[in-house]
Design an enzyme around this catalytic site. Structure first.
Site, PDB file in Angstrom:
ATOM      1  N   ASP A  18       0.830  -1.206   0.000  1.00 12.78           N
ATOM      2  CA  ASP A  18       0.000   0.000   0.000  1.00 12.78           C
ATOM      3  C   ASP A  18       0.863   1.254   0.000  1.00 12.78           C
ATOM      4  OD1 ASP A  18      -2.192  -1.596   0.247  1.00 12.78           O
ATOM      5  OD2 ASP A  18      -2.357  -1.360   2.409  1.00 12.78           O
TER       6      ASP A  18
ATOM      7  N   LYS B  24      -3.674   1.912  -1.595  1.00 16.37           N
ATOM      8  CA  LYS B  24      -4.985   2.102  -0.994  1.00 16.37           C
ATOM      9  C   LYS B  24      -4.888   3.113   0.126  1.00 16.37           C
ATOM     10  CE  LYS B  24      -8.088  -0.775  -0.131  1.00 16.37           C
ATOM     11  NZ  LYS B  24      -9.141  -0.078  -0.868  1.00 16.37           N
TER      12      LYS B  24
ATOM     13  N   MET C 145      -8.003   7.087  10.381  1.00 12.98           N
ATOM     14  CA  MET C 145      -8.559   7.845   9.240  1.00 12.98           C
ATOM     15  C   MET C 145      -9.434   8.998   9.737  1.00 12.98           C
ATOM     16  SD  MET C 145      -9.451   4.398   7.171  1.00 12.98           S
ATOM     17  CE  MET C 145      -9.804   3.555   8.692  1.00 12.98           C
TER      18      MET C 145
HETATM   19  N1  SAH Z   1      -3.571  -1.302   9.538  1.00 10.51           N
HETATM   20  C1  SAH Z   1      -3.148   0.037   9.900  1.00 10.51           C
HETATM   21  C2  SAH Z   1      -4.258   1.032   9.707  1.00 10.51           C
HETATM   22  C3  SAH Z   1      -4.656   1.192   8.261  1.00 10.51           C
HETATM   23  S1  SAH Z   1      -5.922   2.362   8.043  1.00 10.51           S
HETATM   24  C4  SAH Z   1      -2.621   0.050  11.334  1.00 10.51           C
HETATM   25  O1  SAH Z   1      -2.776  -0.945  12.050  1.00 10.51           O
HETATM   26  O2  SAH Z   1      -2.036   1.047  11.726  1.00 10.51           O
HETATM   27  C5  SAH Z   1      -5.023   3.778   7.577  1.00 10.51           C
HETATM   28  C6  SAH Z   1      -4.969   4.767   8.701  1.00 10.51           C
HETATM   29  O3  SAH Z   1      -4.012   4.351   9.660  1.00 10.51           O
HETATM   30  C7  SAH Z   1      -4.511   6.141   8.298  1.00 10.51           C
HETATM   31  O4  SAH Z   1      -5.563   6.911   7.737  1.00 10.51           O
HETATM   32  C8  SAH Z   1      -4.079   6.701   9.615  1.00 10.51           C
HETATM   33  O5  SAH Z   1      -5.170   7.079  10.391  1.00 10.51           O
HETATM   34  C9  SAH Z   1      -3.464   5.487  10.282  1.00 10.51           C
HETATM   35  N2  SAH Z   1      -1.994   5.441  10.121  1.00 10.51           N
HETATM   36  C10 SAH Z   1      -1.260   4.541   9.467  1.00 10.51           C
HETATM   37  N3  SAH Z   1       0.057   4.801   9.592  1.00 10.51           N
HETATM   38  C11 SAH Z   1       0.148   5.906  10.352  1.00 10.51           C
HETATM   39  C12 SAH Z   1       1.215   6.684  10.856  1.00 10.51           C
HETATM   40  N4  SAH Z   1       2.489   6.359  10.600  1.00 10.51           N
HETATM   41  N5  SAH Z   1       0.940   7.747  11.625  1.00 10.51           N
HETATM   42  C13 SAH Z   1      -0.336   8.083  11.908  1.00 10.51           C
HETATM   43  N6  SAH Z   1      -1.380   7.382  11.466  1.00 10.51           N
HETATM   44  C14 SAH Z   1      -1.155   6.321  10.699  1.00 10.51           C
END
Ligand code: SAH
Length: 497
Positions: free
Chosen positions: A276, A298, A413
Site C-alpha cells: 500500500d 490504498k 482515518m
Molecule cells: N492497519 C493500519 C491502519 C490502516 S488504516 C494500522 O494498524 O495502523 C489507515 C490509517 O491508519 C490512516 O488513515 C491513519 O489514520 C493510520 N496510520 C497509518 N500509519 C500511520 C502513521 N504512521 N501515523 C499516523 N497514522 C497512521
C-alpha cells in the site's frame, strides 16, 4: 469510488529509499570489500618488519604458497614456516629480485626502507600481482581488514583506517555473535550443495531447503551436522506443500525497526510484494532484490486500486506458484480490509498466513510516551474508524462510548471528519477539555503532533498545515501534567503547537 487505478509494478528499491539504511540500498562505500581466493596460488613477501610474520601466516592460511625474501629475518619470521596451518612458506635469506615475482598472485612489501618498498611494489605490479605494503597505505592496491573466521564463511571488517580500535571492537562483537559451530554447518552446506541442486530444480524448493538448513544451524549451532541432517532436510523439503501462498504482513507505522522478525523473513522469501501507499519505502529495502514489488495503493484519499482487483491479483499470483506478501501498514487486521483478502484466498484454496505488525496507535503512543490505559484515567481502550464506506462520518458510531470519560479513543482515518466527529462527541457528553491529539506520520522522521483539547483540536490542526497519515487520540489518559508534559521521548521539532 469512481476513479480507480491499476496495480503498478515498482522497482524494489526506489532512489529515495536507498538513501536510507536499508540493507539493499547502496550508500557510498569507503572501500569495496572483495574476497581474494589464494588457494594453491603463489604469494611473495619481501622484508622483515614487525608486520611481516602475521601477513605471511595470513597468506598461508588462505592456502597460498608463500615465498619470503628477507636478508635478515627476525626470529619471529624464522619461526613462521613451523607455525602454519595451510599453504606453504619458504624462507629465502636474501634480498628480493625482480624474477622472484614471476607468477605471483599477491605480493606484500614488508621492508623498513621506503625506496626499496616502492621498487618492490612496482615490480609486483609489473608481474600482475595484487599489491600490499605493510604500514604504507599509499603503496597499497588492497588493504587488510579485521577478520572473523568461520571458514568457509569469512567476515572482513574495515574502517578504512579511520578507527582501528573501533573496528577491533566490532570484530570482537561479531566473534561473539557467530557461534564457532557455524564453521561446520557452512562446511556442510558447501559439501551438500551439489546434491541439493541436483535434487531440486526449482528456485523455491532450493530456497526452502536452505532455509530449513539455516534454521537448523541457528537452532543447534554447536552440533556437528551429519548425513542424517541432510537426509531429513531433503525429506522435509520434499514433503512440504508445494505451490504459492499469501502472507498478509504488518509493516508497522513507518519506522523499519518496528518490523517483526517474522515480517523480515516473509519479505526475504517473497517472490512478489503487493504493498500500500502507506507502507514506508525503506521497508521494501528488506525484500530480496529479485522480488517483484507492486504498488496496489490504498490510501483513504485519491484513487486506489479496487479491492476486487487486489484480491484477484493476489490469488492469481499465488496460484501460479508465487510466494506473495501482501504488505499492509500497521497491523494487517486493524482497519486493513484483511477480512476480504483472507476470504478471497480461502475461497480460491490458496494458503494464507498472517504476520501481525505494530499498529499506528501503538507506534504513536510509544513515541508520545503515554500509557493508553493509564490506571487513573482509562478503563477501556477503543479503536474507531473516522469514516465509513462513503468517506463520511460513520452514522453508527457508539457515541455514548466516545463520550465516556474513562475511555481512551484512537480514531483511524480521522482527518476528513475530525471537526464533526469531535463536535458530535461533545454534544453526546464528551468534556470539551478532554485532551485530544492528532499525531501525523507516527514513528517516522517527520512525525508531528498537534496537542490540544477536544474543543480546539480541529482549529489547531487546520492552522498547523501538517500533512501525512494521522491518528486522532482522545482521552484523559493522554493528559500530561508536570514532568510528564515535558516530552522526553520526543525531538523538540516533533512537538508543535
Ligand atoms: N492497519 C493500519 C491502519 C490502516 S488504516 C494500522 O494498524 O495502523 C489507515 C490509517 O491508519 C490512516 O488513515 C491513519 O489514520 C493510520 N496510520 C497509518 N500509519 C500511520 C502513521 N504512521 N501515523 C499516523 N497514522 C497512521
Amino acid at each position: 469510488m469512481s476513479s480507480s487505478r491499476q496495480p503498478r509494478e515498482t522497482r524494489p528499491a526506489s532512489p529515495e529509499s536507498t538513501r536510507g539504511a536499508g540493507p539493499a540500498g547502496l550508500e557510498p562505500l569507503a572501500v569495496l570489500p572483495v574476497f581474494v581466493p589464494l588457494q594453491g596460488k603463489r604469494a611473495v613477501l619481501a622484508g622483515s618488519n614487525g608486520g611481516a610474520p602475521w601477513k605471511v601466516k595470513l597468506l598461508a592460511a588462505a592456502g597460498a604458497d608463500v615465498d619470503v625474501y628477507a636478508p635478515e629475518p627476525s626470529d619471529e619470521l624464522r619461526a613462521v614456516p613451523g607455525e602454519i596451518v595451510a599453504g606453504s612458506v619458504t624462507l629465502h635469506e636474501r634480498q628480493w629480485q625482480e624474477t622472484d615475482l614471476q607468477g605471483a598472485a599477491f605480493v606484500i612489501g614488508a621492508m623498513e626502507d621506503e625506496a626499496d618498498c616502492i621498487a618492490f611494489v612496482a615490480a609486483g605490479r609489473r608481474a600482475g600481482a595484487i599489491v600490499n605494503a605493510v604500514d604504507r597505505p599509499h603503496l597499497c592496491d588492497v588493504k587488510f581488514g579485521a577478520i572473523v573466521n568461520r571458514s568457509p564463511m569469512v567476515v572482513g571488517i574495515s574502517t578504512e583506517g579511520a578507527a582501528p580500535v573501533f573496528g577491533q571492537t566490532v570484530r570482537a562483537r561479531i566473534e561473539g555473535m557467530l557461534p564457532r559451530g557455524f564453521k561446520a554447518w557452512i562446511g556442510a552446506a558447501r559439501d551438500w550443495r551439489e546434491e541439493v541442486t541436483a535434487r531440486f530444480h526449482g528456485f523455491s524448493d532450493r530456497r526452502a531447503f536452505w532455509e530449513r538448513f539455516t534454521d537448523r544451524a541457528f537452532a543447534e549451532p554447536d552440533r556437528v551436522p551429519t548425513d542424517r541432517d541432510l537426509a531429513e532436510l531433503l525429506g522435509e523439503t520434499e514433503a512440504a506443500p508445494k505451490g504459492g501462498a499469501v502472507t498478509l504482513v504488518g509493516a508497522g507505522p513507518g519506522d523499519a525497526e518496528l518490523l517483526t522478525l517474522k515480517a523480515l523473513r516473509a519479505l526475504r522469501n517473497a517472490d512478489v510484494i503487493l504493498y500500500d501507499d502507506l507502507v514506508a519505502p525503506e521497508i521494501l529495502d528488506y525484500a530480496r532484490r529479485e522480488a517483484r514489488t507492486m504498488l496496489v495503493g490504498k490510501t483513504g484519499h485519491g484513487p486506489s486500486c479496487r479491492q476486487d482487483d487486489i484480491n484477484a491479483l493476489m490469488v492469481q499470483l499465488a496460484k501460479s506458484g508465487k510466494q506473495v506478501v501482501r504488505l499492509k501498514s500497521g497491523d494487517p487486521l486493524v482497519f486493513g480490509r484483511a477480512g476480504e483478502e483472507i476470504d478471497a484466498c480461502r475461497q480460491a484454496g490458496v494458503p494464507v498466513a498472517i504476520v501481525p505488525g505494530v499498529s499506528a496507535a501503538q507506534g504513536a503512543a510509544a513515541s508520545l510516551g503515554v500509557s493508553l490505559t493509564n490506571r487513573d484515567a482509562a478503563r477501556r481502550l477503543q479503536y474507531v474508524t473516522g469514516h465509513d464506506r462513503r468517506g463520511g462520518l460513520p452514522e453508527d458510531l457508539n457515541w455514548g462510548a466516545l463520550a465516556d470519560p474513562s475511555v481512551t479513543t484512537v480514531v483511524y482515518m480521522p482527518k476528513k471528519t475530525l471537526r464533526v466527529l469531535l463536535e458530535r462527541a461533545m454534544t453526546e457528553g464528551l468534556a470539551p477539555g478532554t485532551p485530544a491529539l492528532l499525531v501525523f506520520n507516527a514513528t517516522r522522521p517527520n512525525q508531528r503532533v498537534v496537542e490540544a483539547s477536544a474543543l480546539d483540536l480541529a482549529d489547531r490542526v487546520e492552522a498547523s498545515g501538517f500533512e501525512g497519515p494521522a491518528l486522532l487520540m482522545v482521552g484523559e489518559a493522554l493528559r500530561r501534567t508536570g514532568a510528564d508534559a515535558v516530552l522526553a521521548t520526543m525531538e523538540p521539532d516533533k512537538l508543535a503547537i
